[in-house]
Write a protein that holds these residues in place. Structure first.
Motif, PDB file in Angstrom:
ATOM      1  N   TRP A 132      -2.213 -11.201   5.484  1.00 53.94           N
ATOM      2  CA  TRP A 132      -2.226  -9.836   5.656  1.00 53.94           C
ATOM      3  C   TRP A 132      -1.188  -9.537   6.950  1.00 53.94           C
ATOM      4  O   TRP A 132      -0.690  -8.148   7.046  1.00 53.94           O
ATOM      5  CB  TRP A 132      -3.552  -9.957   6.388  1.00 53.94           C
ATOM      6  N   LYS A 133      -0.651 -10.361   7.721  1.00 51.34           N
ATOM      7  CA  LYS A 133       0.414 -10.660   8.541  1.00 51.34           C
ATOM      8  C   LYS A 133       2.327  -9.145   8.367  1.00 51.34           C
ATOM      9  O   LYS A 133       2.710  -8.984   8.757  1.00 51.34           O
ATOM     10  CB  LYS A 133       0.915 -11.522   8.936  1.00 51.34           C
ATOM     11  N   LEU A 134       2.091  -9.388   6.011  1.00 45.64           N
ATOM     12  CA  LEU A 134       3.171  -8.830   6.120  1.00 45.64           C
ATOM     13  C   LEU A 134       2.907  -7.296   6.034  1.00 45.64           C
ATOM     14  O   LEU A 134       3.618  -6.532   5.608  1.00 45.64           O
ATOM     15  CB  LEU A 134       3.716  -9.453   4.195  1.00 45.64           C
ATOM     16  N   ASP A 135       2.036  -6.687   5.822  1.00 49.52           N
ATOM     17  CA  ASP A 135       1.420  -5.375   5.459  1.00 49.52           C
ATOM     18  C   ASP A 135       2.026  -4.021   6.561  1.00 49.52           C
ATOM     19  O   ASP A 135       2.400  -4.807   7.883  1.00 49.52           O
ATOM     20  CB  ASP A 135      -0.168  -5.268   5.936  1.00 49.52           C
TER      21      ASP A 135
ATOM     22  N   ALA B   8       1.661 -16.972  12.006  1.00 49.88           N
ATOM     23  CA  ALA B   8       2.628 -15.555  11.961  1.00 49.88           C
ATOM     24  C   ALA B   8       1.925 -14.450  12.857  1.00 49.88           C
ATOM     25  O   ALA B   8       2.160 -13.601  12.916  1.00 49.88           O
ATOM     26  CB  ALA B   8       1.722 -15.497  10.412  1.00 49.88           C
ATOM     27  N   ASP B   9       0.628 -14.459  12.739  1.00 49.62           N
ATOM     28  CA  ASP B   9      -0.313 -13.414  14.280  1.00 49.62           C
ATOM     29  C   ASP B   9       0.824 -13.528  15.878  1.00 49.62           C
ATOM     30  O   ASP B   9       1.573 -12.116  15.591  1.00 49.62           O
ATOM     31  CB  ASP B   9      -1.573 -13.894  14.933  1.00 49.62           C
TER      32      ASP B   9
ATOM     33  N   MET C 148      -6.890 -11.129  14.105  1.00 52.20           N
ATOM     34  CA  MET C 148      -7.055 -12.472  13.387  1.00 52.20           C
ATOM     35  C   MET C 148      -6.828 -12.229  11.995  1.00 52.20           C
ATOM     36  O   MET C 148      -7.076 -12.681  10.503  1.00 52.20           O
ATOM     37  CB  MET C 148      -8.796 -12.710  13.412  1.00 52.20           C
ATOM     38  N   GLN C 149      -7.774 -10.746  12.127  1.00 50.58           N
ATOM     39  CA  GLN C 149      -7.995 -10.077  10.534  1.00 50.58           C
ATOM     40  C   GLN C 149      -7.548  -8.544  10.781  1.00 50.58           C
ATOM     41  O   GLN C 149      -8.163  -8.107  11.030  1.00 50.58           O
ATOM     42  CB  GLN C 149      -9.298 -10.408   9.596  1.00 50.58           C
ATOM     43  N   ASP C 150      -7.734  -7.421   9.366  1.00 51.87           N
ATOM     44  CA  ASP C 150      -7.625  -6.279   8.902  1.00 51.87           C
ATOM     45  C   ASP C 150      -9.281  -5.907  10.068  1.00 51.87           C
ATOM     46  O   ASP C 150     -10.068  -6.173   9.810  1.00 51.87           O
ATOM     47  CB  ASP C 150      -7.412  -6.003   7.592  1.00 51.87           C
ATOM     48  N   GLY C 151      -8.800  -5.005  10.678  1.00 51.58           N
ATOM     49  CA  GLY C 151     -10.172  -4.322  11.215  1.00 51.58           C
ATOM     50  C   GLY C 151     -10.829  -4.786  12.536  1.00 51.58           C
ATOM     51  O   GLY C 151     -11.632  -4.800  13.054  1.00 51.58           O
ATOM     52  N   ASN C 152      -9.714  -6.212  12.634  1.00 50.78           N
ATOM     53  CA  ASN C 152     -10.379  -6.727  14.020  1.00 50.78           C
ATOM     54  C   ASN C 152      -9.094  -7.259  14.433  1.00 50.78           C
ATOM     55  O   ASN C 152      -9.033  -8.709  14.373  1.00 50.78           O
ATOM     56  CB  ASN C 152     -11.532  -7.830  13.212  1.00 50.78           C
ATOM     57  N   THR C 153      -8.810  -6.986  15.581  1.00 51.33           N
ATOM     58  CA  THR C 153      -7.936  -7.384  16.282  1.00 51.33           C
ATOM     59  C   THR C 153      -8.278  -8.549  17.317  1.00 51.33           C
ATOM     60  O   THR C 153      -7.496  -9.441  17.652  1.00 51.33           O
ATOM     61  CB  THR C 153      -7.329  -6.462  17.555  1.00 51.33           C
TER      62      THR C 153
END
Length: 196
Positions: free
Chosen positions: A20-23, A148-149, A161-166
């Motif tokens: 997800w960090k590449l998006d 990566a974060d 942490m994930q898409d939709g959850n900072t």
């Protein structure tokens, strides 16, 4: 949920967080080295593929059908930690997808107590089980997702942490600037007074 499914779920969460960090990044930013050792987002994904290849392949004597050239004995040091100019982001991500399928097939095929050998570990620790490998790889990938974060935040300020959850307080950029300034002041004061 049984133990294997639970361990697999944690592994999948780490994989997804890392990808997800590449998006939304440019080719440059996906490859941009932001530490003295060259840590970069696409390199972390490539490294994760190598980690899974080794732990879910070599450890259980399950050869991967297309071993990458960067995993050979004559590869340059750290060549699993960056994508060269002839490796597109799409090719690295697609390769990792194939490795994930391969690793998942190993996980599905073997019981948690299936024996394996980690030849690159110290002699007294080399004998492992699939259970231990699932824990080891999940820990390693979650660690790299944390790397990566931080790298992504250095690139464009994006966190989470994930898409939709900072997983961050709902405050604006001005608050963060003030928070950063406060922490810098605390560090400078402690550095001057505590000398440690």
């Amino acid at each position: 949920m049984d133990e294997k499914a639970l361990l697999h779920r944690y592994l999948t969460a780490a994989r997804d967080a890392l990808l997800w960090k590449l998006d939304g990044l440019s080719e440059y930013d996906a490859r941009r080295p932001l530490t003295p050792t060259g840590t970069n987002l696409l390199g972390l994904v490539k490294h994760a593929a190598g980690v899974e290849l080794n732990y879910f392949g070599r450890v259980f004597d399950r050869p991967f059908p297309e071993p990458p050239r960067w995993s050979t004995a004559d590869a340059l040091p750290a060549s699993d930690m960056y994508a060269d100019t002839d490796e597109s982001r799409e090719s690295v991500v697609a390769f990792y997808a194939r490795v994930r399928e391969f690793a998942d097939a190993t996980i599905d095929a073997l019981p948690l107590d299936a024996p394996g050998v980690v030849t690159w570990w110290r002699e007294e620790r080399r004998a492992v089980t699939l259970r231990q490998v699932l824990v080891q790889v999940s820990i390693e990938l979650h660690r790299h997702a944390g790397h990566a974060d931080v790298v992504r935040e250095l690139i464009d300020g994006a966190v989470g942490m994930q898409d939709g959850n900072t997983n961050m307080p709902p405050v604006d950029a001005g608050w963060w600037a003030g928070h950063h300034a406060r922490l810098e002041e605390i560090a400078a004061t402690a550095g001057a007074t505590l000398r440690g």
